[in-house]
Design a protein around this motif. Structure first.
Motif, short mmCIF file in Angstrom:
data_model
loop_
_atom_site.label_atom_id
_atom_site.label_comp_id
_atom_site.label_asym_id
_atom_site.label_seq_id
_atom_site.Cartn_x
_atom_site.Cartn_y
_atom_site.Cartn_z
N ARG A 24 20.33 59.02 -8.89
CA ARG A 24 19.17 58.49 -9.61
C ARG A 24 19.62 57.56 -10.72
O ARG A 24 19.00 56.53 -10.98
CB ARG A 24 18.36 59.66 -10.18
N GLU A 25 20.72 57.91 -11.39
CA GLU A 25 21.24 57.07 -12.47
C GLU A 25 21.66 55.70 -11.94
O GLU A 25 21.37 54.67 -12.57
CB GLU A 25 22.42 57.74 -13.16
N GLN A 26 22.33 55.67 -10.79
CA GLN A 26 22.74 54.40 -10.20
C GLN A 26 21.52 53.54 -9.86
O GLN A 26 21.49 52.34 -10.14
CB GLN A 26 23.58 54.64 -8.95
N GLU A 28 18.46 53.66 -11.10
CA GLU A 28 17.76 53.20 -12.30
C GLU A 28 18.54 52.10 -13.01
O GLU A 28 17.95 51.16 -13.56
CB GLU A 28 17.48 54.37 -13.23
N THR A 29 19.87 52.18 -12.98
CA THR A 29 20.69 51.12 -13.58
C THR A 29 20.50 49.81 -12.83
O THR A 29 20.33 48.74 -13.44
CB THR A 29 22.17 51.52 -13.57
#
Length: 249
Positions: A24-26, A28-29
């Protein structure tokens, strides 16, 4: 030269990905970097639809021409020209924006905005050690894509982007020579020079294919592109766009 430029120059399309989803972090980035792209008059006329549902991925893979990397990747994005939110602005502000958002100019703005955002996303993903592949085959059957993604009027899906961890890295294709693409002050007026540049590039591309295929292929760029352009494709596009109430004025 710096790491950003090295990342850009090292680009190549990846068509084989590891079975490893993005975090999810990737995701969103990547989306946040896409949003950091320039946008005409701050209009932000695009949307990005992430496709994580495997059934939808499988259907999209079929729509675009049975391309397996559309179904098997770390994450799949669809970039859309989007003036729907601007139609909503008319309701919110009690004004008439319809003649403007139905114009060819605003359609071009939305396409350009989406493309700029996508390239930011691509560079961000590649800087993270991921690979990407643009998928123009999304436009093979936009009615099916629209139905699958439930896009409303004033929204046109433009292209997809498969992102993930590369399982195989292809050779980088040589681009047209700089002097053929970059011109100063005016367009190249000397047709003979223009054609000579293309002929020189043909030799480069033919050598590239010959080396990559052990001599099984050695077609030129102009031959390849000429044959592609000779075949009519996606000729329904104007009607589809106008049926979505875009590019009407």
């Amino acid at each position: 030269m710096n790491k950003t430029i090295e990342t850009i120059l090292d680009h190549r399309s990846i068509r084989s990905f590891q079975d490893k989803p993005l975090t999810r972090e990737q995701i969103e980035t990547i989306i946040t970097t896409a949003q950091a792209a320039s946008t005409s008059s701050f209009i932000q006329a695009y949307s990005i639809i992430g496709v994580s549902d495997q059934n939808k991925k499988d259907q999209l893979a079929e729509v675009v021409g049975n391309q397996p990397y559309v179904a098997k990747n770390g994450h799949f994005l669809v970039f859309c020209a989007d003036l729907n939110r601007h139609a909503q602005i008319a309701e919110m502000e009690n004004i008439d924006v319809i003649p403007s958002i139905e114009s060819t100019e605003k359609f071009m703005v939305s396409v350009i905005d989406a493309a700029l955002a996508a390239q930011n996303a691509a560079i961000a993903a590649e800087s993270m050690g991921l690979g990407i592949c643009y998928i123009g085959g999304i436009r093979n059957n936009l009615e099916a894509v629209q139905s699958l993604l439930k896009t409303p009027d004033y929204v046109v899906p433009l292209f997809g982007m498969a992102i993930g961890y590369p399982a195989k890295v292809n050779d980088k294709k040589p681009r047209l020579p700089l002097e053929h693409v970059y011109m100063e002050n005016e367009y190249q007026q000397d047709t003979a020079t223009f054609i000579k540049q293309l002929e020189d590039y043909n030799q480069v591309i033919s050598a590239y294919y010959r080396e990559r295929t052990d001599g099984k292929r050695e077609d030129t760029w102009t031959e390849q592109i000429g044959q592609m352009l000779e075949k009519k494709s996606r000729m329904y596009m104007k009607d589809f766009v106008q049926n979505r109430k875009m590019d009407l004025r």
